[in-house]
Motif scaffolding. Structure first.
Motif, short mmCIF file in Angstrom:
data_model
loop_
_atom_site.label_atom_id
_atom_site.label_comp_id
_atom_site.label_asym_id
_atom_site.label_seq_id
_atom_site.Cartn_x
_atom_site.Cartn_y
_atom_site.Cartn_z
N ALA B 120 0.84 -1.20 0.00
CA ALA B 120 0.00 0.00 0.00
C ALA B 120 0.87 1.25 0.00
N CYS B 121 2.01 1.15 0.68
CA CYS B 121 2.88 2.32 0.76
C CYS B 121 3.40 2.71 -0.63
N VAL B 122 3.70 1.71 -1.43
CA VAL B 122 4.20 1.98 -2.78
C VAL B 122 3.13 2.68 -3.61
N SER B 123 1.91 2.16 -3.50
CA SER B 123 0.82 2.75 -4.27
C SER B 123 0.52 4.16 -3.80
N ALA B 124 0.69 4.38 -2.49
CA ALA B 124 0.32 5.68 -1.94
C ALA B 124 1.34 6.75 -2.29
N CYS B 125 2.55 6.34 -2.51
CA CYS B 125 3.60 7.34 -2.72
C CYS B 125 3.44 7.99 -4.09
N ILE B 126 3.24 9.31 -4.07
CA ILE B 126 2.92 9.98 -5.33
C ILE B 126 4.15 10.21 -6.19
N VAL B 127 5.34 10.05 -5.61
CA VAL B 127 6.54 10.30 -6.41
C VAL B 127 7.35 9.03 -6.66
N GLY B 128 6.81 7.92 -6.19
CA GLY B 128 7.52 6.66 -6.44
C GLY B 128 8.79 6.51 -5.63
N ALA B 129 8.78 7.09 -4.43
CA ALA B 129 9.98 6.98 -3.60
C ALA B 129 10.09 5.61 -2.93
N ILE B 130 8.99 4.89 -2.89
CA ILE B 130 9.04 3.55 -2.31
C ILE B 130 8.77 2.56 -3.44
N SER B 131 9.52 1.50 -3.48
CA SER B 131 9.33 0.55 -4.57
C SER B 131 9.50 -0.88 -4.08
N LYS B 132 8.78 -1.76 -4.73
CA LYS B 132 8.89 -3.19 -4.43
C LYS B 132 9.98 -3.75 -5.32
N GLN B 133 10.92 -4.47 -4.70
CA GLN B 133 12.01 -5.06 -5.48
C GLN B 133 11.67 -6.49 -5.87
N ALA B 134 12.33 -6.95 -6.91
CA ALA B 134 12.07 -8.32 -7.37
C ALA B 134 12.41 -9.34 -6.29
N ASP B 135 13.37 -9.02 -5.40
CA ASP B 135 13.76 -10.00 -4.37
C ASP B 135 12.82 -9.96 -3.17
N GLY B 136 11.79 -9.14 -3.24
CA GLY B 136 10.80 -9.14 -2.17
C GLY B 136 10.83 -7.90 -1.30
#
Ligand code: SF4
Ligand code: SF4
Ligand code: SF4
Lengths: 375, 301
Positions: B120-136
């Protein structure tokens, strides 16, 4: 033929490892277990899996607890804590109820396996199904230690570098009496004379306290207070048999009122014959237990032949004391001529000499009043 | 704990605004592209094994060069008297819950970012400062964060913390799954420090298998529930327990990924409160840059 088979096997192995390499972090990583750990044949089939005997057997008396290594040093000194001097034998004694397999679980009958034969030394590993070595050992210890000493930290076992060794543990203070508040309708309180029992029968804790949580005895609060009398509520929901299980092991014939004071009762009696197989005759019955079971400590079973206590009694025995004055013909015979059992409990036999005589219709002498007990 | 009430307030506000505009949250949903690798990593936390030693708390601080009291001081269980949340000074904390059957042996639960599969944090971030990595791992990026703190509101586990005390470049602080350590081939700090391996680190798929196997072999020991296996669409950190997770302060969450909720927050706010033009321009510029920087990882709004 053998060569073809082994080439085939080689190819198979190569193929398998290629697959394993293709999927490094998935299921294949868990396949570090050698097939031969369970299968005796290199080609097990569904119908004939050729399974070897499962090694997950409990250790059974590989050696006596007293032969267990007394102290084992565990771990390497770290920065914060030193290695653990583990009093192995003492712990083995404490876990006597479970035997060696309390800790050496899933172990082959012999010899005792090293923990690291199964538990990986490194935490970064493929086989995640069982704890690594450090965790396995910690869990073994902590399971009990936490229970009886919830506030004890790492330094309970890991003595700090340069620090004094832990002081000898206080002995668990056994209570003198335990008063059970039972669910009985009459005679609710039952006093168990704990100290009397342990002293008289020379019982070690583990003789009775088996399969119990360590915390049941090693309870810090009670050690500190060392209360001589404890009060316990008996657990709810026990059947009558369960509630009496412990005591009824020995108190088989005692009346309810013996323990439940106030319940209608008949006299308390230790039925020596029933419990030990040696019924006391009128002379023995009047003796103090310690006249025969000498010394202190546990009562031990004694040999039942008269000679074992009454050394050389036959030479001076006056048969009249038994209520029969032997006549001239019989008085010089060996006892065994008529009494063919060593305990003198069976009826005397006449048949070894006389075809037409039998006790008690015929007596080898004259009946006289029995002698009163000496002294 | 103030944040839940603030969060529910915001959610309520959003719902009202969205309803007024006849806009359903679904319309606004646009999660990040699924970049999840089947070999992505995770941690299985077995709360029936955890002894509450808090070595993990200590190791986490060491791993992140945070001010750290000596390990011995962690033997004092006093801080567990009250419920704590991870904050900007501690990325993970261990909480204690009385056990109904054993007064002396509470259940202890380590809390940190769950590294959600659909965060949810990734979706909420309007500038894409949080991201989900392929390693989890779910990671936060210093350079992009504008300090709006939407992630804090969006996270169903109340994880991201903010360095309120810092005037200059305050950071969002949360567990980073020890990405730096892992790059060096080390285990996450907490996993390495745990004396009883209550934290098992490995491929998430394998961990689910291990967890299932534990439950199957010890039905008396475990509740038949792997928390995080399905909650909010699955999380990298998963938990086993011997009692209902609600009793251990885990939120009861649906199996749908949470992002839809948070996206409607930002959409609602941006659609109906027109921000000052200057800020808007700035945000636009930042978003434009990030779009290019992170195109391969996250599909932005
Ligand atoms: S993974 Fe690293 S950052 Fe996360 S809680 Fe563990 S030690 Fe802290
Ligand atoms: S737990 Fe919260 S902060 Fe962590 S990934 Fe999930 S939503 Fe983001
Ligand atoms: S280090 Fe392990 S056992 Fe200790 S509190 Fe953390 S998770 Fe629990």
């Amino acid at each position: 033929m053998t060569r073809i088979a082994s080439v085939g096997l080689l190819l198979l192995t190569a193929g398998a490892s290629a697959v394993a390499q293709a999927r490094p972090a998935s299921r294949a990583a868990g396949a570090s277990l050698d097939c031969r750990a369970c299968h005796t044949s290199p080609t097990p089939t569904r119908n004939n899996p050729s399974l070897s005997a499962c090694p997950r057997l409990k250790v059974q008396g590989y050696h006596a607890v007293d032969e267990a290594p007394p102290v084992i040093t565990l771990g390497t000194p770290g920065k914060t804590y030193g290695p653990v001097k583990f009093s192995h034998r003492e712990h083995a004694h404490m876990s006597a109820a479970n035997g060696c397999s309390g800790c050496h679980h899933y172990d082959q009958a012999r010899p005792i396996q090293k923990c690291k034969n199964c538990h990986a030394v490194s935490r970064a590993r493929g086989e995640l199904g069982k704890p690594d070595l450090k965790a396995a050992m910690h869990r073994q210890c902590i399971e009990c230690h936490r229970e009886w000493n919830p506030t004890g930290g790492c330094s309970t076992c890991h003595i700090k570098e340069g620090a004094a060794p832990a002081p000898a543990r206080k002995k668990v203070a056994a209570p003198e009496r335990i008063v059970y508040e039972t669910k009985a309708t009459q005679g609710k309180s039952v006093t168990f004379f704990h100290k009397d029992h342990t002293d008289r029968f020379a019982l070690a804790c583990a003789d009775c306290h088996v399969q119990e949580s360590c915390g049941a005895c090693h309870d810090r609060k009670r050690v500190a207070a060392a209360q001589p009398v404890l009060t316990r509520q008996t657990r709810a929901g026990l059947t009558e048999d369960q509630a009496h299980e412990r005591c009824a092991n020995c108190h088989t014939t005692d009346a309810c009122g013996t323990c439940h004071k106030g319940m209608p009762s008949r006299a308390l009696a230790f039925d020596h014959g029933r419990r030990t197989g040696f019924t006391l005759n009128r002379f023995h019955a009047r003796l103090d237990c310690r006249s025969c079971h000498k010394g202190t400590g546990a009562y031990r079973s004694l040999a039942t032949d008269c000679e074992s206590c009454h050394k050389g009694w036959q030479k001076t025995f006056d048969h009249a004391r038994a209520g029969l004055q032997l006549d001239e013909q019989h008085k010089d015979f060996e006892c065994e001529s008529c009494h063919d059992d060593k305990t003198f409990r069976a009826k005397p036999v006449c048949a070894s000499c006389h075809d037409d005589k039998a006790w008690p219709a015929h007596k080898p002498g004259k009946a006289v009043p029995r002698a009163p007990r000496k002294g | 704990m103030k944040s839940p009430s603030r969060r529910s307030f915001l959610k309520a506000g959003t719902a009202i605004t969205a309803a007024a505009a006849g806009l359903t949250p679904r319309v606004a949903q646009a999660g990040p592209a699924n970049i999840l690798s089947p070999d992505r990593l995770g941690v299985l936390v077995d709360t029936t094994v955890c002894i509450g030693c808090r070595n993990c708390e200590w190791a986490c601080k060491i791993a992140h060069d945070m001010p750290t009291p000596p390990l011995e001081t962690y033997e004092d269980a006093a801080p567990m008297q009250e419920m704590r949340r991870p904050d900007e000074t501690a990325l993970t904390v261990v909480n204690k819950y009385d056990h109904p059957a054993r007064p002396d042996l509470p259940t202890t639960v380590k809390v940190q970012c769950m590294h959600c599969d659909h965060p949810a944090c990734v979706s909420a971030c309007i500038v894409g400062a949080i991201s989900k990595q392929a390693d989890g791992a779910v990671l936060w990026d210093t350079d992009m964060c504008i300090g709006c703190r939407y992630c804090m509101v969006a996270c169903p586990f109340q994880i991201p913390a903010f360095e309120y005390h810092k005037a200059i470049q305050p950071r969002i602080m949360k567990c980073d799954f020890c990405t730096d350590r892992r790059k060096e081939g080390k285990l996450p700090g907490c996993v390495e420090a745990c004396p009883v391996e209550a934290l098992t680190f490995g491929p998430r798929e394998e961990l689910v298998r291990v967890a299932r196997d534990k439950i199957r072999r010890n039905p008396d020991r475990y509740l038949d529930h792997i928390y995080g296996e399905r909650e909010v669409g699955g999380t990298s950190w998963m938990y086993l327990a011997d009692r209902k997770f609600e009793e251990l302060a885990f939120p009861k969450l649906a199996q749908d990924p949470a992002p839809g909720v948070s996206e409607s927050i930002q959409h609602g706010i941006f659609a109906y409160f027109v921000p000052p033009v200057s800020l808007y321009a700035l945000l636009g510029a930042v978003m434009w840059t990030t779009r290019h920087k992170h195109d391969d990882e996250v599909e932005l709004l």
